[in-house]
Design an enzyme around this catalytic site. Sequence first.
Site, PDB file in Angstrom:
ATOM      1  N   TYR A 141      38.824  40.165  41.756  1.00  0.00           N
ATOM      2  CA  TYR A 141      39.731  41.185  42.301  1.00  0.00           C
ATOM      3  C   TYR A 141      39.434  42.508  41.611  1.00  0.00           C
ATOM      4  O   TYR A 141      39.414  42.587  40.387  1.00  0.00           O
ATOM      5  CB  TYR A 141      41.168  40.747  42.048  1.00  0.00           C
ATOM      6  CG  TYR A 141      42.269  41.586  42.677  1.00  0.00           C
ATOM      7  CD1 TYR A 141      42.015  42.753  43.403  1.00  0.00           C
ATOM      8  CD2 TYR A 141      43.592  41.190  42.567  1.00  0.00           C
ATOM      9  CE1 TYR A 141      43.035  43.492  43.975  1.00  0.00           C
ATOM     10  CE2 TYR A 141      44.630  41.922  43.132  1.00  0.00           C
ATOM     11  CZ  TYR A 141      44.346  43.065  43.826  1.00  0.00           C
ATOM     12  OH  TYR A 141      45.373  43.794  44.383  1.00  0.00           O
ATOM     13  N   CYS A 142      39.163  43.567  42.407  1.00  0.00           N
ATOM     14  CA  CYS A 142      38.927  44.918  41.882  1.00  0.00           C
ATOM     15  C   CYS A 142      37.762  44.891  40.884  1.00  0.00           C
ATOM     16  O   CYS A 142      36.693  44.411  41.195  1.00  0.00           O
ATOM     17  CB  CYS A 142      40.219  45.468  41.281  1.00  0.00           C
ATOM     18  SG  CYS A 142      40.159  47.214  40.801  1.00  0.00           S
ATOM     19  N   ILE A 143      37.980  45.385  39.672  1.00  0.00           N
ATOM     20  CA  ILE A 143      36.904  45.421  38.685  1.00  0.00           C
ATOM     21  C   ILE A 143      36.470  44.013  38.285  1.00  0.00           C
ATOM     22  O   ILE A 143      35.316  43.794  37.894  1.00  0.00           O
ATOM     23  CB  ILE A 143      37.338  46.241  37.451  1.00  0.00           C
ATOM     24  CG1 ILE A 143      36.151  46.501  36.531  1.00  0.00           C
ATOM     25  CG2 ILE A 143      38.469  45.573  36.710  1.00  0.00           C
ATOM     26  CD1 ILE A 143      36.487  47.440  35.382  1.00  0.00           C
ATOM     27  N   GLY A 190      35.987  41.769  40.407  1.00  0.00           N
ATOM     28  CA  GLY A 190      34.969  41.478  41.409  1.00  0.00           C
ATOM     29  C   GLY A 190      33.641  42.136  41.089  1.00  0.00           C
ATOM     30  O   GLY A 190      32.573  41.558  41.332  1.00  0.00           O
ATOM     31  N   TRP A 204      38.189  40.621  46.413  1.00  0.00           N
ATOM     32  CA  TRP A 204      39.363  41.321  46.908  1.00  0.00           C
ATOM     33  C   TRP A 204      39.299  42.764  46.433  1.00  0.00           C
ATOM     34  O   TRP A 204      39.303  43.041  45.230  1.00  0.00           O
ATOM     35  CB  TRP A 204      40.649  40.693  46.373  1.00  0.00           C
ATOM     36  CG  TRP A 204      40.870  39.256  46.756  1.00  0.00           C
ATOM     37  CD1 TRP A 204      40.377  38.605  47.839  1.00  0.00           C
ATOM     38  CD2 TRP A 204      41.668  38.302  46.041  1.00  0.00           C
ATOM     39  NE1 TRP A 204      40.804  37.308  47.852  1.00  0.00           N
ATOM     40  CE2 TRP A 204      41.607  37.094  46.760  1.00  0.00           C
ATOM     41  CE3 TRP A 204      42.431  38.355  44.881  1.00  0.00           C
ATOM     42  CZ2 TRP A 204      42.274  35.947  46.333  1.00  0.00           C
ATOM     43  CZ3 TRP A 204      43.105  37.210  44.459  1.00  0.00           C
ATOM     44  CH2 TRP A 204      43.032  36.032  45.184  1.00  0.00           C
TER      45      TRP A 204
END
Length: 614
Positions: free
Chosen positions: A342-344, A346, A375
């Site tokens: 998710y975000c960083i 990812g 995400w």
Amino acid sequence: MAQNSPKSAAPAEAEAISPDSFAQLDREKFTRNMLKVGLQTQHLLGEFFKRAHEKPGPLDPLNVSGAFLSLVTAMGKDRETVMNGQIQLWKDWMGLWESTARRILGGEAPAMVAPAPGDRRFRDAEWQRNEIFDFIKQSYLLSANAMQQMVANLHDIPDNERKRIEFYTKQFADAFAPTNFPLTNPEVVRETLKSSGDNLVKGLENLLADIERGKGELSIRQSADGFVLGKNIATAPGKVVFRNALIELLQFDPVTEQVYERPLLIFPPWINKYYILDLRPENSFIRWLVGQGYTVFVVSWANPDERLAEFGFEDYMREGIFAALDAVKDATGVDDPNCVGYCIGGTLLAATLAYMAAKGDAKYQSERVQSATFWAAQTDFSESGDLAVFVDEAQLEAMQEQMKAAGGVLKGSQMATAFNMLRANDLIWSFVINNYMLGKTPMPFDLLYWNSDSTRMPEKLHLSYLRQCYRDNALALGKMMLGGVKLDLSKVMQPVYLQSAREDHIAPASSVFKGAHLFGGPVRFIIAGSGHIAGVINPPAAKKYNYWTNEAENPASIEAWRQGSVEHSGSWWPDWDQWLSKLSGKKIAARKPGDCKLKVLDDAPGTYVKVKAQ
């Protein structure tokens, strides 16, 4: 990082402000209150200037002066654009004076300018029905729009510098909105008359409490302190089954008799805490996933202090992703879970997959991950949105100076301020009005409680991430190095699911889409409604927003993808579940934390998530 604030409905029709409104004012009480406000304000300003003088560090850490110096230089070179803008603004002002005069004399006149759709600052009825407040509103909007339009029309400004100028011009315009001043905000004027100034005294008390809570820095409360981790937020039943210096690994209890054989391992961003995935039971992503029959593991990152200051991307890969993969294998016997970033988180997962594909050593081959879901995560940062305004070299050097002074970490409050600036009207100025002018206490709101529960950033990791990804776009260009290996995302052959959000200002959908062309394996890309948070945390039961899919193979651009997309109602979660379940193996008897090699260390939500940044 919050991208969604509570949707406050338009207030009930309030009594109009008129000369008769002043009859309710208790003048003696009002005088006493104003004396209190004046004395406290004098003391407050004295303390502020004293701390500002004593405070070490750069005077302009955001390099705002650099952006406005570039603006002044461009205005000097492009006087025609400036002059045309001033002439148009003068014409608009003359039209506004004429229409206001017509209204004051009892006539009707159409508005010269209206707030943008979704701008809730001017929802009080007085902004429309009172000629003076309507004039203040329109004069502000005309001036703010003219200022921003002139910046957009100026020539000979590099694109990266133009984005910074436009961003700070908007910040300036938002700060000087009439809603942010007591005498030009009808709601504040009405409350002041009604309470004879009690609201301003209470507001000043709230301000002083927030400064005390921030240990000398303003820490605006966005939510009432009505939440306790493990009690009424972050309550999904589970256990801590692994812990090292960087992570706690949470395994959540099953609720179905059978589960998929292949577990699901989630890497949230370390910029905020993992429980965004487990707020209240009705919007808990973790509870929903467990209910679908997945064995869910989630990494809870340590809130770093000076002991982790020298941890970089490679350390987060080895002590984070690799350690979690090993722990999941020990906990389940399965060595190739499906993974989510998710975000960083990812970005780190993508870099790690590229490292594994290139390195191919015996223990951490690419086969150790069955599939990867991202995400709101970027791998190509060429269209990285408003956060890019914070990564010019002057700011990075100032940030490094601040981090060294703080023991090698970036304070959580500084990171929170940067994210709040992306939506200043919703996440800063609305609370300034509510807390400090109206003297109210914020309502309990789980998402904003989480948003205020900030984390620190280790110096080495954060600076290398900003420079390599945001500034240099090195991961997308195949120039990023990790563990002595050059990373090439085209070598990543696992199935990939890319979720983006239509209104995401942190990881714009156009930026996430570019990552779809970097991976070597099959990619499914979707766009969800809403923003960076609500675009992800959208349980199907809520029946909110929509999402879009496109089954065509590799559309060349986001515009082409949108034109061929199909809109679906509700949450995107079932679409992902349908994709993920096919990669999760057969059903087996449900496994519980502690069933295999790993012993239970603690109850969820664990200990790392409870460490405060301040």
